[in-house]
Design an enzyme around this catalytic site. Structure first.
Site, PDB file in Angstrom:
ATOM      1  N   ASP A  34      34.618  35.663  40.662  1.00 63.57           N
ATOM      2  CA  ASP A  34      34.889  36.114  39.301  1.00 63.57           C
ATOM      3  C   ASP A  34      34.151  35.255  38.259  1.00 63.57           C
ATOM      4  OD1 ASP A  34      36.225  36.760  36.797  1.00 63.57           O
ATOM      5  OD2 ASP A  34      37.802  37.647  38.029  1.00 63.57           O
ATOM      6  N   THR A  70      37.531  41.657  33.608  1.00 63.07           N
ATOM      7  CA  THR A  70      37.665  41.579  35.063  1.00 63.07           C
ATOM      8  C   THR A  70      38.083  42.889  35.745  1.00 63.07           C
ATOM      9  OG1 THR A  70      38.203  39.255  34.918  1.00 63.07           O
ATOM     10  CG2 THR A  70      38.897  40.372  36.921  1.00 63.07           C
ATOM     11  N   ASN A  91      42.093  44.829  30.646  1.00 60.69           N
ATOM     12  CA  ASN A  91      43.099  44.124  31.457  1.00 60.69           C
ATOM     13  C   ASN A  91      44.505  44.372  30.903  1.00 60.69           C
ATOM     14  OD1 ASN A  91      41.027  43.083  32.974  1.00 60.69           O
ATOM     15  ND2 ASN A  91      41.125  41.029  32.104  1.00 60.69           N
ATOM     16  N   HIS A 238      31.343  39.748  35.711  1.00 58.43           N
ATOM     17  CA  HIS A 238      30.847  39.466  34.355  1.00 58.43           C
ATOM     18  C   HIS A 238      30.402  38.017  34.286  1.00 58.43           C
ATOM     19  CE1 HIS A 238      34.544  37.262  33.837  1.00 58.43           C
ATOM     20  NE2 HIS A 238      35.203  38.319  34.277  1.00 58.43           N
ATOM     21  N   HIS A 336      34.635  36.074  27.913  1.00 62.99           N
ATOM     22  CA  HIS A 336      33.795  37.225  28.247  1.00 62.99           C
ATOM     23  C   HIS A 336      34.531  38.447  27.774  1.00 62.99           C
ATOM     24  CE1 HIS A 336      36.584  38.188  31.528  1.00 62.99           C
ATOM     25  NE2 HIS A 336      36.716  36.879  31.636  1.00 62.99           N
TER      26      HIS A 336
END
Ligand SMILES: [Zn+2]
Length: 453
Positions: A34, A70, A91, A238, A336
């Protein structure tokens, strides 16, 4: 003729080899670290990952999808869809029609995921195949009434070693065989948020740990005899950018919190107005020069982020490095989620195995192209998606691909052959047109004929 015979023979040998490998179903392990920003590869040392790449392929930049978070990007990898199409648009989400809430820690309701079919479900519907997952977002949810045959309930407390052990066990000893598996690890995202990507010392330590994990992964696959026949993709969702502490956009200074419901905060805020949408929009529009404010219907088409109930009536997009806060919120040093055209938001992709070339480097693909490529490798019929297999052809051994240097080489080669042939023809013609001494002699003999007669 000799050349033809050699070609025919080599074709037969390749064909036989192909048939013998096809008797085993192709296998694929998809790994995500991640928040692995693409340029970490240039700025830090990764001896194990570089070995992996040397014998496989590297895509330097993966153009991911907006918003660069994510859950949305992990779901795009396994479905080949933009967020507006697969429905995991953040998210943290709210669906105004069903009045349901979603968050990355409360994600088990399948209705959030059922707008798409992830590859582990499709793989499992094939005869005599199963899927396994060590914590990829969504793999512990019963999507379309199906979970992978082998999976772990998400917990950030489970070590990388335990996840790796489970995956390798499932890949080795299951019936029907596991042909698609995922492995997910929370770093370097967690440290990227904590320290910021420009904290070289801390990031060097964390990235070395990741490289060691990759070393262990390859070692273990080799020890278990899985390495040679397994395709392994290592990628991410990302990147990460530095967020200076003074680059804050405080919404509480612009609008009273009672006027709207905040569904998601930063760097893309999702705003659900309580009363007058235009009034809320106008107040937010003038709030900061470092943030773009869009009504849902005006969100730029390039984001592919509009046509879904879960996208709120107003979204705010902070400029790179800026953080949207409320009076009380504490900012992170790295974040991000920003515009997906920013290179700092891009991850990379590396792959190794029988399906991939060796030592090939490619500049970029789209994150939605990974899905059709994986379906191709596994021999699965892909669901309709936003990706293109053609963009990944150069990575695959069974696809004919031509890149720019090769194309230039072929054109130069063809010109050289044409020029040589033309020269040869001219020389031949020239030679034929020069009177041959024997021909002259012949003519003289002809001249003599009447005398002889
Ligand atoms: Zn992430």
């Amino acid at each position: 003729m000799k050349l033809f015979a050699i070609l025919l023979l080599s074709g037969l040998i390749t064909g036989c080899r192909g048939n013998s490998s096809y008797s085993l179903p192709p296998k694929l392990l998809l790994v995500s670290f991640d928040g692995f920003r693409a340029d970490y590869l240039q700025n830090y040392e990764f001896p194990h990952l570089q070995n992996f790449i040397q014998d496989g392929v590297l895509v330097e930049h993966v153009n991911n999808v907006f918003i660069t978070k994510t859950f949305p990007n992990h779901y795009s990898i396994v479905t080949g869809l933009y967020e507006e199409n697969h429905g995991i648009v953040a998210n943290s989400m709210y669906d105004a029609i069903t009045k349901k809430h979603f968050s990355d820690i409360e994600d088990k309701d399948p209705s959030w995921w059922n707008e798409a079919v992830p590859i582990w479900v499709t793989n499992q519907l094939q005869e005599n195949r199963s899927s396994a997952a060590a914590m990829w977002p969504g793999t512990d949810v019963s999507i379309h009434n199906t979970t992978p045959s082998y999976f772990m309930n998400y917990s950030s407390l489970v070590s990388f070693e335990e996840r790796l052990n489970n995956i390798t066990t499932w890949l080795s000893n299951s019936n029907p065989p596991v042909t698609f598996a995922t492995l997910y690890w929370e770093e370097p995202d967690a440290s990227g948020h904590k320290y910021g990507p420009e904290d070289k010392e801390n990031m060097r330590r964390v990235l070395k740990e990741i490289d060691d994990h990759i070393g262990n992964l390859v070692y273990k696959l080799k020890m278990l005899g899985l390495w040679e026949n397994l395709n392994v993709i290592i990628t991410s969702d990302h990147g990460m950018t530095q967020c200076p502490k003074d680059r804050l956009i405080n919404l509480d200074l612009c609008i009273d919190h009672s006027h709207y419901t905040l569904i998601d905060l930063t760097p893309v805020a999702a705003i659900l107005p309580k009363l007058n949408k235009t009034d809320v929009y106008n107040k937010l529009k003038t709030c900061s020069p470092h943030m773009s404010v869009y009504l849902k219907e005006d969100i730029p088409a390039r984001f592919h982020y509009q046509h879904n109930n879960r996208i709120q009536p107003i979204i705010l997009v902070a400029d790179e490095g800026w953080t949207i806060v409320l009076n009380k919120s504490s900012p992170k040093l790295g974040d991000h989620g920003y515009d997906n055209s920013l290179p700092s938001m891009h991850p990379f992709l590396a792959a190794h195995g029988p399906a991939f070339h060796k030592g090939y480097k490619h500049s970029s693909i789209n994150i939605v192209d990974i899905y059709p490529m994986m379906c191709h490798i596994l021999g699965l019929k892909p669901h309709p998606n936003n990706g293109t297999l053609g963009r990944t052809k150069c990575l695959l051994v069974d696809q004919w691909c031509i890149n720019l240097p090769e194309a230039i080489g072929i054109v130069i080669g063809a010109l050289f052959i044409l020029t040589t042939l033309t020269c040869l023809i001219i020389i031949m013609q020239h030679r034929l047109s020069v009177p041959h001494p024997f021909a002259r002699l012949q003519l003289q003999e002809d001249d003599d004929d009447p005398l002889i007669g």
